[in-house]
Scaffold this motif. Structure first.
Motif, PDB file in Angstrom:
ATOM      1  N   SER A  69     -44.481 -25.008 -10.755  1.00 26.60           N
ATOM      2  CA  SER A  69     -44.008 -26.084  -9.636  1.00 26.60           C
ATOM      3  C   SER A  69     -43.786 -27.511 -10.563  1.00 26.60           C
ATOM      4  N   THR A  99     -33.277 -26.628  -6.224  1.00 28.04           N
ATOM      5  CA  THR A  99     -33.770 -26.157  -4.872  1.00 28.04           C
ATOM      6  C   THR A  99     -34.002 -24.787  -4.545  1.00 28.04           C
ATOM      7  N   LYS A 100     -32.886 -23.930  -5.197  1.00 29.82           N
ATOM      8  CA  LYS A 100     -33.184 -22.837  -5.207  1.00 29.82           C
ATOM      9  C   LYS A 100     -34.242 -21.987  -5.935  1.00 29.82           C
ATOM     10  N   GLU A 101     -34.774 -22.651  -7.249  1.00 22.89           N
ATOM     11  CA  GLU A 101     -35.809 -22.325  -7.697  1.00 22.89           C
ATOM     12  C   GLU A 101     -37.066 -22.522  -7.160  1.00 22.89           C
ATOM     13  N   SER A 102     -37.293 -23.747  -6.655  1.00 25.22           N
ATOM     14  CA  SER A 102     -38.450 -24.317  -5.769  1.00 25.22           C
ATOM     15  C   SER A 102     -38.608 -23.559  -4.482  1.00 25.22           C
ATOM     16  N   ASP A 103     -37.573 -23.179  -3.848  1.00 25.19           N
ATOM     17  CA  ASP A 103     -37.670 -22.310  -2.739  1.00 25.19           C
ATOM     18  C   ASP A 103     -38.069 -20.968  -3.097  1.00 25.19           C
ATOM     19  N   GLN A 104     -37.788 -20.367  -4.103  1.00 19.48           N
ATOM     20  CA  GLN A 104     -38.285 -19.169  -4.574  1.00 19.48           C
ATOM     21  C   GLN A 104     -39.751 -19.100  -4.934  1.00 19.48           C
ATOM     22  N   SER A 122     -41.911 -21.515  -3.856  1.00 17.26           N
ATOM     23  CA  SER A 122     -42.836 -21.515  -2.797  1.00 17.26           C
ATOM     24  C   SER A 122     -42.719 -20.190  -1.984  1.00 17.26           C
ATOM     25  N   ASN A 123     -41.922 -19.522  -1.995  1.00 23.62           N
ATOM     26  CA  ASN A 123     -41.809 -18.243  -1.086  1.00 23.62           C
ATOM     27  C   ASN A 123     -42.921 -17.197  -1.749  1.00 23.62           C
ATOM     28  N   ASN A 148     -46.572 -18.665  -1.173  1.00 15.35           N
ATOM     29  CA  ASN A 148     -46.923 -18.383   0.192  1.00 15.35           C
ATOM     30  C   ASN A 148     -47.304 -16.787   0.275  1.00 15.35           C
ATOM     31  N   THR A 184     -49.149 -24.676   9.121  1.00 16.36           N
ATOM     32  CA  THR A 184     -47.851 -24.337   8.777  1.00 16.36           C
ATOM     33  C   THR A 184     -47.359 -22.909   9.271  1.00 16.36           C
TER      34      THR A 184
END
Length: 256
Positions: free
Chosen positions: A126, A151-156, A158-159, A162, A195
């Motif tokens: 990250s 944004t795409k890499e960060s979302d991936q 983060s998912n 999680n 969250t």
């Protein structure tokens, strides 16, 4: 025969007692720890309670004792929380350096620090996104394109994080690692919050997890905070709407 059973009971008692005995051997390469007292503490009723302690002498320290049940504890130097660990029967090895903290030797500690290591590697990935952004800017990549890619890499990522945390806690709902890791993740917030991922963890948890005193206290405080935040946001929206109406009223009366 009676003598045989008596001997067998003594052996079983000895084995049971040993399973609840712990022996901690610690090594530290941090010179500032020499001569310091380290404390094992457990959270009880909102306070940290001492369980054991040892002085660091020439980079080594040791503790031993017995526990009635497996406990999630933390190693402290004075009031500073250094690292979490599980106090369980067996030989526990602690290694403290400037770059890494590890606990191994017993099943739950091995499992906990495998989680900690994997989570740390995800956190490093990250942080690397920030370096990647700087490099792309220096290379002259269009800012809009950078935003889409990162944004795409960060979302991936983060998912992925999680999903990993949720699955680890779910696998350990019934032992101290489930509540312990849940509360470790919660400690990243400035105050108790829930969250969507955390709500899912609690919603799908068995009663043994939900009824853990520390979990119940955290969830209750988090829900109170979330409600206060929502009420504050609603008040702000109402104030903004009232201000907009008051600004329109003079224009409407002049036109009339």
């Amino acid at each position: 025969m009676i003598k045989f059973y008596s001997s067998l009971l003594l052996i079983l008692f000895a084995l049971t007692s040993c399973s609840k005995s712990y022996k901690i051997k610690g090594v530290s390469s941090v010179s500032s720890l020499d001569g310091k007292m380290l404390f094992l503490k457990v959270a009880k009723e909102g306070k940290w309670v001492n369980v054991d302690s040892a002085e660091v002498v020439h980079g080594e320290f040791s503790m031993k004792g017995s526990v009635d049940s497996v406990q999630m504890v933390s190693l402290f130097m004075d009031d500073e929380n250094i690292m979490p660990m599980v106090l369980e029967g067996g030989s526990i090895e602690i290694n403290i350096s400037n770059t890494k903290l590890t606990v191994k030797g017993t099943p739950l500690n091995d499992k906990l620090y495998a989680f900690v290591e994997k989570k740390a590697s995800m956190d490093a990935r990250s942080e690397e996104l920030g370096h990647k952004e700087a490099k792309m800017i220096l290379d002259g990549v269009d800012p809009a394109e950078i935003n889409v890619i990162l944004t795409k890499e960060s979302d991936q990522l983060s998912n992925e994080m999680n999903s990993y945390v949720k699955s680890f806690i779910a696998e350990n709902y019934e032992n101290v690692l489930g509540p312990g890791v849940f509360l470790m993740m919660c400690s990243n917030f400035p105050y108790p919050l829930m969250t969507p991922a955390m709500e899912d963890i609690v919603k799908n948890a068995p009663d043994s997890f939900k009824n853990n005193p520390l979990i119940k206290e955290y969830v209750s405080k988090a829900h109170d905070n979330m409600q206060s935040i929502q009420e504050h946001q609603m008040m702000q929206q109402n104030e903004q709407q009232a201000a907009m109406i008051s600004q329109k009223q003079p224009a409407a009366s002049i036109a009339h």
